[in-house]
Design a protein around this motif. Structure first.
Motif, PDB file in Angstrom:
ATOM      1  N   SER A   1       1.522  29.914  28.134  1.00  0.00           N
ATOM      2  CA  SER A   1       1.213  28.505  28.395  1.00  0.00           C
ATOM      3  C   SER A   1      -0.054  28.371  29.232  1.00  0.00           C
ATOM      4  CB  SER A   1       2.382  27.811  29.095  1.00  0.00           C
ATOM      5  OG  SER A   1       2.572  28.336  30.372  1.00  0.00           O
ATOM      6  N   ARG A   2      -0.251  29.289  30.190  1.00  0.00           N
ATOM      7  CA  ARG A   2      -1.482  29.255  30.989  1.00  0.00           C
ATOM      8  C   ARG A   2      -2.695  29.540  30.120  1.00  0.00           C
ATOM      9  NH1 ARG A   2       0.406  32.508  36.387  1.00  0.00           N
ATOM     10  NH2 ARG A   2       1.617  30.812  37.301  1.00  0.00           N
ATOM     11  N   LYS A   3      -2.548  30.459  29.151  1.00  0.00           N
ATOM     12  CA  LYS A   3      -3.657  30.792  28.270  1.00  0.00           C
ATOM     13  C   LYS A   3      -4.053  29.568  27.432  1.00  0.00           C
ATOM     14  CE  LYS A   3      -2.836  33.921  25.122  1.00  0.00           C
ATOM     15  NZ  LYS A   3      -2.743  35.071  24.230  1.00  0.00           N
ATOM     16  N   ILE A   4      -3.066  28.867  26.907  1.00  0.00           N
ATOM     17  CA  ILE A   4      -3.337  27.664  26.120  1.00  0.00           C
ATOM     18  C   ILE A   4      -4.005  26.603  26.989  1.00  0.00           C
ATOM     19  CG2 ILE A   4      -2.220  25.745  24.901  1.00  0.00           C
ATOM     20  CD1 ILE A   4      -0.141  27.830  23.931  1.00  0.00           C
ATOM     21  N   GLU A   5      -3.509  26.456  28.209  1.00  0.00           N
ATOM     22  CA  GLU A   5      -4.073  25.478  29.141  1.00  0.00           C
ATOM     23  C   GLU A   5      -5.526  25.798  29.463  1.00  0.00           C
ATOM     24  OE1 GLU A   5      -2.912  24.564  33.605  1.00  0.00           O
ATOM     25  OE2 GLU A   5      -1.215  24.286  32.235  1.00  0.00           O
ATOM     26  N   SER A   6      -5.835  27.076  29.691  1.00  0.00           N
ATOM     27  CA  SER A   6      -7.204  27.453  30.024  1.00  0.00           C
ATOM     28  C   SER A   6      -8.130  27.262  28.822  1.00  0.00           C
ATOM     29  CB  SER A   6      -7.268  28.888  30.528  1.00  0.00           C
ATOM     30  OG  SER A   6      -6.985  29.791  29.496  1.00  0.00           O
ATOM     31  N   ARG A   7      -7.627  27.487  27.618  1.00  0.00           N
ATOM     32  CA  ARG A   7      -8.441  27.228  26.423  1.00  0.00           C
ATOM     33  C   ARG A   7      -8.815  25.757  26.342  1.00  0.00           C
ATOM     34  NH1 ARG A   7      -5.083  30.407  21.805  1.00  0.00           N
ATOM     35  NH2 ARG A   7      -5.648  32.519  22.412  1.00  0.00           N
ATOM     36  N   GLU A   8      -7.829  24.885  26.567  1.00  0.00           N
ATOM     37  CA  GLU A   8      -8.094  23.449  26.511  1.00  0.00           C
ATOM     38  C   GLU A   8      -9.084  23.041  27.597  1.00  0.00           C
ATOM     39  OE1 GLU A   8      -4.244  21.699  26.796  1.00  0.00           O
ATOM     40  OE2 GLU A   8      -3.703  22.233  24.742  1.00  0.00           O
ATOM     41  N   ASN A   9      -8.928  23.590  28.805  1.00  0.00           N
ATOM     42  CA  ASN A   9      -9.866  23.281  29.883  1.00  0.00           C
ATOM     43  C   ASN A   9     -11.264  23.773  29.543  1.00  0.00           C
ATOM     44  OD1 ASN A   9      -7.853  22.115  31.364  1.00  0.00           O
ATOM     45  ND2 ASN A   9      -7.460  23.914  32.628  1.00  0.00           N
ATOM     46  N   GLY A  10     -11.361  24.938  28.893  1.00  0.00           N
ATOM     47  CA  GLY A  10     -12.654  25.477  28.492  1.00  0.00           C
ATOM     48  C   GLY A  10     -13.352  24.587  27.480  1.00  0.00           C
ATOM     49  N   LYS A  11     -12.585  24.040  26.535  1.00  0.00           N
ATOM     50  CA  LYS A  11     -13.169  23.133  25.546  1.00  0.00           C
ATOM     51  C   LYS A  11     -13.713  21.884  26.213  1.00  0.00           C
ATOM     52  CE  LYS A  11     -10.277  24.555  21.666  1.00  0.00           C
ATOM     53  NZ  LYS A  11      -9.208  24.152  20.743  1.00  0.00           N
ATOM     54  N   VAL A  12     -12.962  21.342  27.162  1.00  0.00           N
ATOM     55  CA  VAL A  12     -13.399  20.139  27.868  1.00  0.00           C
ATOM     56  C   VAL A  12     -14.677  20.417  28.652  1.00  0.00           C
ATOM     57  CG1 VAL A  12     -12.779  18.536  29.722  1.00  0.00           C
ATOM     58  CG2 VAL A  12     -11.099  19.118  27.984  1.00  0.00           C
ATOM     59  N   LYS A  13     -14.715  21.561  29.363  1.00  0.00           N
ATOM     60  CA  LYS A  13     -15.899  21.911  30.134  1.00  0.00           C
ATOM     61  C   LYS A  13     -17.114  22.097  29.227  1.00  0.00           C
ATOM     62  CE  LYS A  13     -13.654  24.085  34.074  1.00  0.00           C
ATOM     63  NZ  LYS A  13     -13.429  25.359  34.790  1.00  0.00           N
TER      64      LYS A  13
END
Length: 138
Positions: A103-115
């Motif tokens: 779940s953390r990996k998915i969350e960090s991917r989404e944050n990376g896309k936003v950034k």
């Protein structure tokens, strides 16, 4: 309330998993000791000095599915092997850690896309401003 601290080898590091079990919840924290096998002194030092700094994640315990009483031993062995290959072997806490990490990996991917989108937008705005400044003769 029940609590445990297990140390195991998760190639290539020695990992300690602290688990605190309440009625229907389990709180888990993971600590990586490193490449060398920790001795009793290392574990004692960890419990005394670093245990209070662990960040525990809370997970709901899923109820175990009972196996029917009268079942052929060969069939039971097949079912167990099938279940083990599907879920992998390990304790509930290890499985919960895997879910948390996923779940953390998915969350960090989404944050990376936003950034990434924010950076692209900022570059576009700078480019646009430069164009306007050139037209004004600055």
């Amino acid at each position: 309330m029940d609590s445990r601290f297990n140390v195991f080898f998760d190639d290539p590091f020695w990992v300690g998993v602290a688990e605190v079990v309440d009625d229907d919840r389990i709180r888990i924290a993971r600590f990586v000791f490193g490449g060398n096998e920790p001795g009793a002194g290392d574990i004692y030092d960890f419990v005394i000095n670093r245990y209070s700094h662990l960040k525990f994640d809370e997970v709901c315990i899923e109820p175990d599915v009972p196996i029917p009483q009268k079942i052929n031993p060969k069939r039971q062995k097949r079912l167990i092997n099938r279940e083990m290959s599907r879920n992998g072997s390990g304790t509930k806490s290890q499985e919960a850690l895997k879910r948390i990490m996923e779940s953390r990996k998915i969350e960090s991917r989404e944050n990376g896309k936003v950034k990434k989108l924010e950076i692209e937008q900022r570059k576009y705005e700078l480019k646009k401003q430069k164009r306007l400044d050139k037209r004004r003769g600055h």
